[in-house]
Structure formats: C-alpha cells, structure tokens
Scaffold this active site. Structure first.
Site, PDB file in Angstrom:
ATOM      1  N   GLU A 205       1.025  -1.610   0.060  1.00  0.00           N
ATOM      2  CA  GLU A 205       0.266  -0.183  -0.103  1.00  0.00           C
ATOM      3  C   GLU A 205       0.753   1.087  -0.231  1.00  0.00           C
ATOM      4  O   GLU A 205       0.571   2.114   0.778  1.00  0.00           O
ATOM      5  CB  GLU A 205      -0.991   0.132   0.982  1.00  0.00           C
ATOM      6  CG  GLU A 205      -1.962  -0.940   1.165  1.00  0.00           C
ATOM      7  CD  GLU A 205      -3.160  -1.336   2.344  1.00  0.00           C
ATOM      8  OE1 GLU A 205      -3.937  -1.275   2.104  1.00  0.00           O
ATOM      9  OE2 GLU A 205      -2.228  -1.310   3.878  1.00  0.00           O
TER      10      GLU A 205
HETATM   11  C1  ACM Z   1      -1.850  -5.507   4.489  1.00  0.00           C
HETATM   12  O1  ACM Z   1      -3.166  -5.977   4.480  1.00  0.00           O
HETATM   13  N1  ACM Z   1      -2.829  -4.301   3.971  1.00  0.00           N
HETATM   14  C2  ACM Z   1      -0.862  -6.083   3.789  1.00  0.00           C
END
Ligand code: ACM
Length: 541
Positions: A347
């Site tokens: 992310e």
């Molecule tokens: C995640 O759930 N951002 C690895």
C-alpha cells in the site's frame, strides 16, 4: 487494487467490544455427567490433523505414579518436560516428577538427534507418539518435534486438563501411534501491535495460543502510521514520540529492547520464530512525525490516530532515508535470532512506482547485509526481489489477473511465497455483517470460508515448491484487548494452522468442523473467548 479500500472504517463504539465478550463466547462447561467415563479422544481428533494415525491397543492412564522421563543431558528436552509438567500438574494434582530415569509408567520424551530408527522421516519438526498401557513415548529428531508432540498429547487428554485447579479425570490417552510432520515449514501468525499496542504479557498470551496449533512463526507488525513500537537507540524519538499513541488516540506504547528480547525468548521457548516487520516505504507516518528531516519538505506531519492507509511515504530521493533504514535494520537484526526481516512494501500509494522500485531495490541489500533474508508483502514482486526473498501474498478474490501474474512470475523465478489471502486467512475480517469487531474490505469471512482452500493450489501457476507456507494475519484497527484478539482468532486460527501443517489429503470441512467443535471446552478451560459460529456443531452444555 482500490487504494482506499481499507481507509474508511473507524470503529464505532468501544463499548461494543465489551459486548462481544458476552454475546459470542462459549458458555461454561457443564459438570461431568454421572456414569462411566467417556472413552479417550481418538488419536485422529486433534488439530492440526496428524499426517498418519494407527489406532489400537490399550489406552494409557496418567496416574499418581506417572513420571515424565526426559532422556539425559539435553536442556531442551528437560525444558519441554517441565513445560508438560506445568500443564498437567494443576489439573491432575499428580506429582509428575521430571526425571532422566524410569522404566514403565512414564510419559517419555525421546530426542534422537538424527533421522534414523524411530525418528525416520520426521524432519526438523515432526514427532512420533506411541501410546500403550505402560506409557506414552514421544520421539523426535529435534526439540521442536517433541514440543509439537506434547501439543498433540494435550489435545488427546480431556479438556479439563487445561484447568488450573484439580479435576477428577480420568486422564486417558488412546492407544496407538501417531506419526506426524508438517506440510509447510512456514506456519505463521501476524499480530499488528502498531494500530493498537499490546503489552509483552498480551503477546505472550497470544504466543501460547498459537503454539497449541503448532504455529511456528510470529510475524510482528512493529511499525505503521499509527505507532512505532520498537526502541531504536540511534533514532530514539521513533519509539518515545512515534510510539506515543494508537488508533483512537490512546496512549500506545513501545517495547524496550529488553522487552522485545523477552518476547523473542518466550516465542523461542514455544518453538516460534519472531519475524519482525518494519513497514516501508509507506505506512511510515509515525517515523515521519518523529523526525522532520525524514520528510522531503523537512516538515514533520502530526501523529496519526485514524485508520486510513496509503497516505505516507519515506522520501525516496533523500540520502538520509537510507541512513535511517540502515540504522533501523542493523539494530533490528541484532535483536533477531531468526533468519528473516519483513520490510513491508504494501500500500505504498503515496510513492510513485519508479520511486517504489528504487527504494525496495536499495533497501533489500541492507537486510541481507545484516545476515537476514528479506520478506515483504507481495508488492515487493513489482520491484526486483533479491535472491532468497519471500513474498507474502495477501491478495483475494478481487485481486486482478495482472497482479497475480506478477507474483506467479516471481515465484517461477525463485521467489518463495507465503500465502495469506485476505478473504481467507485475515483473522480480522468480520464473520458477519453485524459482527461488532473487525473490518470487511475483503469481504465477510466465516469459519468455513477461512478453512476451505488449499495453499498449494491457491495461486494458480505458482510452482508447488515455491510455497513456503501460510500465515494468519491479525490487524488491530478495531481490536484493543486480548479478548478482542481471541474472538477474531478463535475459531479461525486453528483452521489456518491446519492448512499449514496437515497433508492436503486430510482436508475435509465436514470432519474438520467436528474436530473444531471439540476444541471449545478446551478454550473454555483456558479462558479463551471465541465466536460461536453457526457453521460449527459446538457441544451443547
Ligand atoms: C496489508 O493488508 N496491507 C498487507
């Protein structure tokens, strides 16, 4: 993937947290019914399902004269014997001396050191359990195998054995032989101590629960936007300032190095390796808030206590960024007897793709320089994974073909995979729409959905030997107490542990759910609150 998929939900009312403890946990166990004692638990009725069972012959009854025999010399074996005695003594009320001598009437822990004779085929974590009228022998090549065999022995005894006051028994172990070793070397659980901080004692409690199901890796998510949780001497404000809050604005916290070492030591005593994660280059607001110089504009953002993701990034062009990461990884590697350091990489929505690739390719050698293997979330495969890197796949049904292909291609090129699908193995996904805890960005995940998949074939096209194992992550945006952790982990955690340990041939929901149901009295005895899923035929008291 939608960059905002998990940005939205701030947990409504912490009061609901308390309500979960009342509405979802199992009822207290009933008194034993009068009449003949129940037959011993069949050897196959444990979780994870054993690789092979040969039932038959007389049961062994633990009795006031039973000894725990540990074959001479090895401190590890003695320690496991003491651990077993600590489990058995309070509930049986027996002395159960741990001794290097003894003939029959023993629970014997036998370490062979080599993979021949009794220990043939058992590998580093396997064990053999032989039970008959004169006693029980657990044989293993390595201490980890003995420890896992002890967990099987626990589950073969009545659930009341887990209580800390004297119970009536009888303490029967069915006759026969179990030969058991794991399908996968990596059987992990992740705990997010960043969104909410959990104390050393809370982490130890979770470690004990993981070890019941032969989980052997504890991935600790030590840093995120909401808190930096590990003391780093060369950058002290990371912990003292960056660790000073958490989701919702509470006080947060961090582990001193001594406290962290205590977690690592305790995990190791339960044969779990700690895999520490510092999430980079995104998920770094706590670090950026602690040191203005780490920011491209030289301005520190405020601490963050919400639950958005994807808004922070280390400053990829700045040389100081790599001095910082090097210092952190050096100090973390020195605290890590295990082989692996996780550098996150998920992310990074505020980092350009080019910057992301530059960053991950510069940082991976900083991990290997300190003698550790690189692990990252599967976005790492969008950069160039170094030799020996492990990518943790956390995609789910909605993950696009191109993203899957990138991971599969990396696996074909030698990157190893740990599989943790968000809509299967993420323990924090809500069971039902109205469940008061957890998130639902990957969907609702009831017990059957969580169990009913195969890590060996989940990512079509990935070579079978690229699959290192599975993991059950537990993110804590909405979870702030041990009771919260437990009601999300139970009953889903044992299923993921079984996927990691048991041969695919044993996989069967209809028989699994019966074995799972029979764990409930054990959780009651251990004070573990769990979600009484309507999919599972729980005992009615
Ligand atoms: C995640 O759930 N951002 C690895």
């Amino acid at each position: 993937m939608n960059p905002h998929h998990r940005t939205t939900r701030l947990f409504g009312s912490l009061l609901l947290t308390a309500a979960v403890g009342i509405s979802c946990v199992g009822a207290a166990p009933a008194r034993p019914a009068p009449g003949p004692p129940p037959p011993p638990t069949p050897l196959s009725q444990v979780i994870p399902a054993p690789a092979s069972v040969d039932a038959g012959g007389s049961a062994y009854r633990i009795n006031p004269g039973t000894t725990i025999r540990v074959d001479g010399g090895s401190r590890d074996v003695r320690r496991i014997g003491d651990y077993l005695a600590d489990v058995l003594r309070p509930s049986t009320g027996y002395r159960l001396p741990v001794t290097a001598h003894g003939g029959g009437n023993t629970i014997r822990l036998k370490l062979t050191g080599k993979e021949t004779g009794d220990a043939k085929g058992l590998g580093d974590e396997g064990y053999r359990l032989d039970s008959g009228s004169r006693g029980v022998t657990i044989t293993a090549r390595r201490p980890a195998g003995l420890f896992h065999g002890v967990q099987t022995l626990r589950q073969l005894l009545p659930a009341a054995v887990e209580k800390d006051t004297r119970q009536s028994g009888p303490w029967l172990i069915a006759g026969g032989t179990v030969e058991d070793s794991p399908r996968y070397a990596y059987r992990g659980a992740m705990l997010d101590v960043s969104r909410h901080f959990f104390t050393v004692d809370q982490v130890k409690r979770y470690i004990d629960q993981l070890s019941l199901y032969k989980v052997n890796k504890l991935h600790l998510h030590l840093s995120d936007d909401q808190g930096w949780r590990i003391a780093i001497d060369s950058w002290p404000r990371l912990a003292t300032y960056g660790g000073s809050t958490q989701v919702g604005g509470g006080a947060g916290g961090y582990y001193t190095k001594d406290q962290y070492k205590e977690i690592v030591r305790y995990a190791s005593s339960r044969y779990l390796e700690v895999v520490p994660e510092i999430d980079l280059p995104g998920h770094t607001n706590a670090a950026l808030a602690s040191y203005a110089d780490l920011n491209c504009d030289g301005v520190a953002p405020p601490l963050y206590t919400g639950t958005a993701v994807g808004f922070s990034s280390l400053c990829v062009p700045k040389p100081l960024t790599y001095e910082f990461v090097d210092d952190v990884l050096r100090e973390l590697a020195a605290l890590t007897p295990g082989s692996t350091i996780h550098i996150g990489g998920d992310e990074a929505h505020s980092t350009s793709h080019a910057d992301y690739v530059t960053f991950m390719n510069k940082v991976q050698p900083l991990v290997t320089k300190y003698g550790k293997s690189v692990m990252g979330w599967h976005q790492l495969t969008g950069a160039t994974p170094v030799k020996g890197a492990i990518a943790q796949y956390w995609g789910y049904d909605a993950t696009g073909a191109a993203e899957r292909k990138q991971v599969v291609d990396a696996a074909k090129n030698g990157t190893k995979l740990v599989i943790s699908p968000a809509d299967r193995s993420y323990l924090d996904m809500k069971y039902t729409r109205d469940f008061p805890l957890g998130l639902s960005w990957a969907g609702l995940v009831e017990v059957q959905r969580s169990y009913d998949w195969d890590p060996g074939t989940y990512l079509a096209g990935a070579p079978a030997d690229s699959i290192l194992g599975v993991e059950a992550p537990l993110w804590t945006e909405t979870l702030s107490t041990s009771a919260n952790l437990e009601v999300m982990a139970f009953p889903k955690l044992p299923g993921i542990a079984e996927l990691g340990w048991s041969p695919a041939a044993t996989h069967d929901w209809d028989t699994y759910k019966v074995r799972l149901a029979s764990q409930a009295p054990r959780w009651d005895a251990l004070g573990i609150g769990y979600y009484r899923s309507p999919q599972v035929p729980w005992p009615t008291n």
